[in-house]
Write an enzyme that holds these catalytic residues in place. Structure first.
Site, PDB file in Angstrom:
ATOM      1  N   GLU A  41       0.860  -1.188   0.000  1.00 50.11           N
ATOM      2  CA  GLU A  41       0.000   0.000   0.000  1.00 50.11           C
ATOM      3  C   GLU A  41       0.896   1.238   0.000  1.00 50.11           C
ATOM      4  O   GLU A  41       1.776   1.368   0.855  1.00 50.11           O
ATOM      5  CB  GLU A  41      -0.903  -0.024   1.242  1.00 50.11           C
ATOM      6  CG  GLU A  41      -1.594   1.280   1.564  1.00 50.11           C
ATOM      7  CD  GLU A  41      -2.429   1.848   0.409  1.00 50.11           C
ATOM      8  OE1 GLU A  41      -3.297   1.139  -0.122  1.00 50.11           O
ATOM      9  OE2 GLU A  41      -2.192   3.024   0.034  1.00 50.11           O
ATOM     10  N   SER A 118      -7.580   8.459  -2.462  1.00 55.01           N
ATOM     11  CA  SER A 118      -7.063   8.413  -1.088  1.00 55.01           C
ATOM     12  C   SER A 118      -5.840   7.509  -1.092  1.00 55.01           C
ATOM     13  O   SER A 118      -5.842   6.484  -1.773  1.00 55.01           O
ATOM     14  CB  SER A 118      -8.089   7.808  -0.121  1.00 55.01           C
ATOM     15  OG  SER A 118      -9.249   8.585  -0.047  1.00 55.01           O
ATOM     16  N   ASN A 120      -3.879   5.593   1.677  1.00 51.31           N
ATOM     17  CA  ASN A 120      -3.738   5.166   3.072  1.00 51.31           C
ATOM     18  C   ASN A 120      -4.140   3.697   3.143  1.00 51.31           C
ATOM     19  O   ASN A 120      -4.841   3.210   2.251  1.00 51.31           O
ATOM     20  CB  ASN A 120      -4.677   5.985   3.971  1.00 51.31           C
ATOM     21  CG  ASN A 120      -6.125   5.941   3.495  1.00 51.31           C
ATOM     22  OD1 ASN A 120      -6.510   6.699   2.604  1.00 51.31           O
ATOM     23  ND2 ASN A 120      -6.907   5.040   4.056  1.00 51.31           N
ATOM     24  N   MET A 124     -10.016   4.477   0.044  1.00 50.16           N
ATOM     25  CA  MET A 124     -11.152   5.383   0.238  1.00 50.16           C
ATOM     26  C   MET A 124     -12.144   4.858   1.274  1.00 50.16           C
ATOM     27  O   MET A 124     -12.935   5.623   1.826  1.00 50.16           O
ATOM     28  CB  MET A 124     -11.895   5.569  -1.083  1.00 50.16           C
ATOM     29  CG  MET A 124     -11.338   6.658  -1.940  1.00 50.16           C
ATOM     30  SD  MET A 124     -12.574   7.084  -3.195  1.00 50.16           S
ATOM     31  CE  MET A 124     -11.709   8.399  -4.027  1.00 50.16           C
ATOM     32  N   THR A 129     -18.946   6.587   2.942  1.00 49.06           N
ATOM     33  CA  THR A 129     -20.254   6.659   3.591  1.00 49.06           C
ATOM     34  C   THR A 129     -20.805   5.265   3.861  1.00 49.06           C
ATOM     35  O   THR A 129     -21.715   5.100   4.658  1.00 49.06           O
ATOM     36  CB  THR A 129     -21.233   7.448   2.684  1.00 49.06           C
ATOM     37  OG1 THR A 129     -20.581   8.674   2.328  1.00 49.06           O
ATOM     38  CG2 THR A 129     -22.520   7.777   3.381  1.00 49.06           C
ATOM     39  N   VAL A 234       4.132   0.343  -5.583  1.00 50.11           N
ATOM     40  CA  VAL A 234       4.450  -0.616  -6.644  1.00 50.11           C
ATOM     41  C   VAL A 234       4.605   0.189  -7.928  1.00 50.11           C
ATOM     42  O   VAL A 234       3.685   0.888  -8.349  1.00 50.11           O
ATOM     43  CB  VAL A 234       3.372  -1.708  -6.763  1.00 50.11           C
ATOM     44  CG1 VAL A 234       3.647  -2.609  -7.963  1.00 50.11           C
ATOM     45  CG2 VAL A 234       3.329  -2.532  -5.475  1.00 50.11           C
ATOM     46  N   HIS A 439     -17.007   7.717  -7.593  1.00 52.17           N
ATOM     47  CA  HIS A 439     -17.334   6.383  -8.116  1.00 52.17           C
ATOM     48  C   HIS A 439     -16.882   6.303  -9.570  1.00 52.17           C
ATOM     49  O   HIS A 439     -17.699   6.377 -10.476  1.00 52.17           O
ATOM     50  CB  HIS A 439     -18.851   6.142  -8.058  1.00 52.17           C
ATOM     51  CG  HIS A 439     -19.439   6.238  -6.684  1.00 52.17           C
ATOM     52  ND1 HIS A 439     -20.782   6.452  -6.451  1.00 52.17           N
ATOM     53  CD2 HIS A 439     -18.855   6.122  -5.459  1.00 52.17           C
ATOM     54  CE1 HIS A 439     -21.008   6.477  -5.146  1.00 52.17           C
ATOM     55  NE2 HIS A 439     -19.852   6.283  -4.519  1.00 52.17           N
ATOM     56  N   THR A 485     -19.128   0.083  -4.639  1.00 50.52           N
ATOM     57  CA  THR A 485     -18.124  -0.734  -3.926  1.00 50.52           C
ATOM     58  C   THR A 485     -18.602  -2.158  -3.681  1.00 50.52           C
ATOM     59  O   THR A 485     -17.823  -3.110  -3.830  1.00 50.52           O
ATOM     60  CB  THR A 485     -17.739  -0.052  -2.595  1.00 50.52           C
ATOM     61  OG1 THR A 485     -17.413   1.307  -2.886  1.00 50.52           O
ATOM     62  CG2 THR A 485     -16.553  -0.729  -1.947  1.00 50.52           C
TER      63      THR A 485
HETATM   64  P1  FAD Z   1      -9.447   2.251  -2.909  1.00 48.13           P
HETATM   65  O1  FAD Z   1     -10.274   2.155  -1.690  1.00 48.13           O
HETATM   66  O2  FAD Z   1      -9.338   3.571  -3.550  1.00 48.13           O
HETATM   67  O3  FAD Z   1      -8.003   1.701  -2.552  1.00 48.13           O
HETATM   68  C1  FAD Z   1      -6.965   1.689  -3.496  1.00 48.13           C
HETATM   69  C2  FAD Z   1      -5.646   1.745  -2.741  1.00 48.13           C
HETATM   70  O4  FAD Z   1      -4.581   1.492  -3.645  1.00 48.13           O
HETATM   71  C3  FAD Z   1      -5.372   3.107  -2.125  1.00 48.13           C
HETATM   72  O5  FAD Z   1      -5.176   2.972  -0.730  1.00 48.13           O
HETATM   73  C4  FAD Z   1      -4.113   3.581  -2.828  1.00 48.13           C
HETATM   74  O6  FAD Z   1      -3.261   4.332  -1.985  1.00 48.13           O
HETATM   75  C5  FAD Z   1      -3.463   2.278  -3.246  1.00 48.13           C
HETATM   76  N1  FAD Z   1      -2.542   2.411  -4.394  1.00 48.13           N
HETATM   77  C6  FAD Z   1      -2.758   3.088  -5.549  1.00 48.13           C
HETATM   78  N2  FAD Z   1      -1.695   2.959  -6.369  1.00 48.13           N
HETATM   79  C7  FAD Z   1      -0.779   2.172  -5.727  1.00 48.13           C
HETATM   80  C8  FAD Z   1       0.510   1.680  -6.068  1.00 48.13           C
HETATM   81  N3  FAD Z   1       1.058   1.926  -7.258  1.00 48.13           N
HETATM   82  N4  FAD Z   1       1.185   0.934  -5.143  1.00 48.13           N
HETATM   83  C9  FAD Z   1       0.607   0.651  -3.931  1.00 48.13           C
HETATM   84  N5  FAD Z   1      -0.628   1.099  -3.575  1.00 48.13           N
HETATM   85  C10 FAD Z   1      -1.309   1.844  -4.454  1.00 48.13           C
HETATM   86  N6  FAD Z   1     -18.559   3.897  -2.255  1.00 48.13           N
HETATM   87  C11 FAD Z   1     -19.714   3.243  -2.056  1.00 48.13           C
HETATM   88  O7  FAD Z   1     -19.951   2.192  -2.672  1.00 48.13           O
HETATM   89  N7  FAD Z   1     -20.633   3.704  -1.170  1.00 48.13           N
HETATM   90  C12 FAD Z   1     -20.464   4.865  -0.507  1.00 48.13           C
HETATM   91  O8  FAD Z   1     -21.317   5.254   0.282  1.00 48.13           O
HETATM   92  C13 FAD Z   1     -19.271   5.593  -0.734  1.00 48.13           C
HETATM   93  N8  FAD Z   1     -19.060   6.770  -0.113  1.00 48.13           N
HETATM   94  C14 FAD Z   1     -17.869   7.395  -0.239  1.00 48.13           C
HETATM   95  C15 FAD Z   1     -17.643   8.563   0.496  1.00 48.13           C
HETATM   96  C16 FAD Z   1     -16.382   9.147   0.498  1.00 48.13           C
HETATM   97  C17 FAD Z   1     -16.153  10.407   1.290  1.00 48.13           C
HETATM   98  C18 FAD Z   1     -15.323   8.551  -0.244  1.00 48.13           C
HETATM   99  C19 FAD Z   1     -13.936   9.132  -0.204  1.00 48.13           C
HETATM  100  C20 FAD Z   1     -15.559   7.418  -1.020  1.00 48.13           C
HETATM  101  C21 FAD Z   1     -16.831   6.839  -1.036  1.00 48.13           C
HETATM  102  N9  FAD Z   1     -17.122   5.691  -1.774  1.00 48.13           N
HETATM  103  C22 FAD Z   1     -18.310   5.049  -1.610  1.00 48.13           C
HETATM  104  C23 FAD Z   1     -16.144   5.102  -2.702  1.00 48.13           C
HETATM  105  C24 FAD Z   1     -15.465   3.894  -2.059  1.00 48.13           C
HETATM  106  O9  FAD Z   1     -14.733   4.269  -0.951  1.00 48.13           O
HETATM  107  C25 FAD Z   1     -14.604   3.230  -3.128  1.00 48.13           C
HETATM  108  O10 FAD Z   1     -15.492   2.759  -4.134  1.00 48.13           O
HETATM  109  C26 FAD Z   1     -13.812   2.044  -2.612  1.00 48.13           C
HETATM  110  O11 FAD Z   1     -12.974   2.397  -1.557  1.00 48.13           O
HETATM  111  C27 FAD Z   1     -12.983   1.464  -3.759  1.00 48.13           C
HETATM  112  O12 FAD Z   1     -12.230   0.396  -3.284  1.00 48.13           O
HETATM  113  P2  FAD Z   1     -10.874  -0.051  -3.988  1.00 48.13           P
HETATM  114  O13 FAD Z   1     -10.287  -1.128  -3.159  1.00 48.13           O
HETATM  115  O14 FAD Z   1     -11.132  -0.372  -5.397  1.00 48.13           O
HETATM  116  O15 FAD Z   1      -9.957   1.257  -4.029  1.00 48.13           O
END
Ligand code: FAD
Length: 515
Positions: A41, A118, A120, A124, A129, A234, A439, A485
């Site tokens: 991460e 995001s 971390n 996200m 939410t 990465v 999204h 999500t």
């Molecule tokens: P992410 O959660 O974005 O995680 C991807 C991770 O990959 C990140 O931590 C990033 O740092 C890491 N990364 C990127 N590139 C690299 C690299 N090269 N090497 C290592 N690490 C890397 N979705 C919903 O469905 N319902 C909701 O109600 C909703 N509300 C939301 C409200 C807010 C305020 C926010 C910010 C988002 C919301 N979302 C909601 C969106 C939801 O959070 C995302 O759809 C979800 O987190 C996506 O998951 P993910 O694992 O695909 O990606």
């Protein structure tokens, strides 16, 4: 669970610790406990257990620090939490997120001015939410016969509930009024209902929002063959002869680069950075970055009519709970996803404090599905680098005439819903700047054939690169309006099971040959 000891070889590398990467780790820990897994991460660990939602951090100063630490390495933009500020022209990010510094719009195109990310542990979903609706009608992925079972599994992983706000006094009233306005002719699945949320209530009454910590679960945290290493970028996926063989990862604390061999690589790095990593690795299927779609969003508020202050013994949680969170599901005939919530729980507070009955101001949001077009895309510019030193994203994005009509229709529809609930607050609904939905979908989309319109197969394995999987909202091939999500976690479950099946087959073969 976290450590700085980089392995030289593992069975599975997972890039990104958001809920979709976490879903791979969880399913593999459950189904292939002998497989070694390294999750990298780029962002820091900001909460405990790693990946936990920052809203669960009770101390406001500590929560703010966790949010700020998630906002990436670039210039810090102004924070904006209200449409009022966006209206005033402030291009800002929500707490815990950061915006693209450049390349978010081009002359003559709409762009995605507030496309956000995001960085971390937990991605996200440490800030989200938690709304987890299932897709309906044309939002659904027609070529996956097991979609409902996968969605149910996604709900298990995310800890989705519908009763967390049941003690709230005005929830039923809001739903009754919305039902009267929209339910006629709808099936049970698409009638107005409680919003499924990734949240649960502890015995002491406090709400606990799910993040990647819940998706990982104890089974992953206690898996001795699972390692999560934060602050690790990465920079490329290594592939040889059409097969992924590992990754190059940079320790952001020391700057040291490590090569980690792997049999499977899962890139779950969000819908902008997953295609970025593939691009940087020279893996460039025709559809990579294309079919980008965000959900245009309109918001409005209404004041409930005819309500008395309710004596609530609900515990103080920092959220007003009077209205609960309600859902007006998407249908093909009313193609909007409606999220109706009390203001404090909304990502976009809609009104100033009002000396009226607590909980009687209800925020409404309608999300629109976009026309899918290959031209809507994120490209990567090898000559320019982002703040991490990766090829800089360049977003080309334009609403079609039909998209604009749908936004206008959503504005009319949200007014109708507000009037059904009570008295609209303010003159006009507000259309949020593009990218506000958070999204983003389609950039590594799934398909049934390697025909240039998709990046991966129905198990999320990238066409032409065996062992390389993609995860996240980018994999969703349909134009959804609902929060994505749950769907992307469901697709991750399918991919993870297909990897686990390889280990299971190998076990079975080994057992046979021992006989
Ligand atoms: P992410 O959660 O974005 O995680 C991807 C991770 O990959 C990140 O931590 C990033 O740092 C890491 N990364 C990127 N590139 C690299 C690299 N090269 N090497 C290592 N690490 C890397 N979705 C919903 O469905 N319902 C909701 O109600 C909703 N509300 C939301 C409200 C807010 C305020 C926010 C910010 C988002 C919301 N979302 C909601 C969106 C939801 O959070 C995302 O759809 C979800 O987190 C996506 O998951 P993910 O694992 O695909 O990606």
């Amino acid at each position: 669970m976290s450590g700085r000891q980089y392995p030289t070889a593992v069975d599975v590398v997972i890039v990104g610790s958001g809920p979709t990467g976490a879903a791979y780790a969880r399913i593999l820990s459950e189904r292939a406990p002998d497989a070694s897994i390294a999750m990298f991460e780029v962002g820091p660990t900001v909460s405990q257990p790693p990946g936990a939602h920052v809203k669960n951090i009770a101390d406001p100063a500590e929560r703010s620090r966790a949010q700020a630490a998630s906002e990436g390495p670039g210039a810090r933009g102004e924070k904006v939490a209200s449409p009022g500020a966006a209206k005033a022209g402030v291009r800002g990010a929500r707490p815990g997120t950061f915006l693209l510094e450049e390349g978010f719009a081009f002359e003559g195109e709409d762009g995605l001015p507030v496309a956000a990310m995001s960085s971390n542990v937990g991605g996200m979903a440490a800030h989200w939410t938690g709304a987890c609706p299932r897709p309906n009608d044309s939002e659904r992925i027609g070529f996956l016969p097991d979609l409902d079972e996968l969605l149910a599994e996604g709900e298990r992983l995310l800890g989705v509930t519908t009763d967390a706000f049941d003690a709230a006094p005005f929830g039923d009233l809001v739903r009754d009024r919305l039902s009267a306005a929209v339910d006629e002719g709808r099936t049970a699945a698409t009638r107005v209902q409680r919003m499924p949320l990734a949240v649960h209530r502890r015995d002491d009454g406090r709400l606990v929002w799910s993040g990647s910590d819940v998706v990982l679960g104890d089974v992953t945290r206690e898996n001795p063959r699972f390692t999560l290493i934060d602050e690790s970028l990465v920079t490329s996926v290594i592939s040889t002869d059409g097969r992924a063989t590992g990754v190059v990862v940079r320790d952001l604390r020391s700057g040291a680069e490590h090569e980690v061999r792997a049999r499977f690589v899962v890139v779950a790095a969000d819908a902008l950075r997953t295609p970025q990593l593939l691009w940087a690795s020279g893996i460039r299927p025709e559809a990579l970055g294309r079919y980008l779609n965000d959900q245009a969003q309109v918001v409005f508020a209404a004041r409930l009519r005819g309500v008395e202050p309710a004596a609530s013994d609900a515990p103080v949680t920092g959220l007003a709970e009077q209205s609960g969170v309600s859902w007006v599901p998407f249908t093909d005939s009313m193609p909007f996803h409606g999220q109706i919530m009390q203001l404090d729980a909304s990502p976009v507070p809609l009104a100033e404090d009002d000396p009226v009955v607590p909980g009687s101001i209800v925020g409404l949001g309608l999300f629109c599905a976009k026309d899918l077009r290959a031209d809507d895309r994120v490209e990567f510019d090898d000559a320019h680098r982002d703040a991490y030193g990766m090829p800089a994203p360049r977003i080309h994005y334009t609403l079609t005439a039909h998209d604009r009509e749908m936004v206008e229709r959503a504005r009319r529809e949200i007014r109708r819903l507000a009037e059904a609930i009570g008295d609209p607050v303010g003159d006009q609904p507000f259309t949020l700047p593009l990218g506000s939905s958070l999204h983003y979908q389609g950039t590594t989309r799934m398909g049934v054939a390697d025909d240039g319109t998709s990046v991966c197969d129905t198990d999320s394995q990238v066409w032409g690169v065996a062992g390389l999987y993609v995860a996240g909202n980018g994999v969703i091939p349909t134009a959804t309006a609902c929060n994505p999500t749950l769907t992307s976690v469901a697709l991750a479950v399918r991919g993870a099971r297909s990897i686990a099946a390889v280990f299971a087959r190998e076990h079975a073969d080994a057992a046979l040959s021992e006989r």
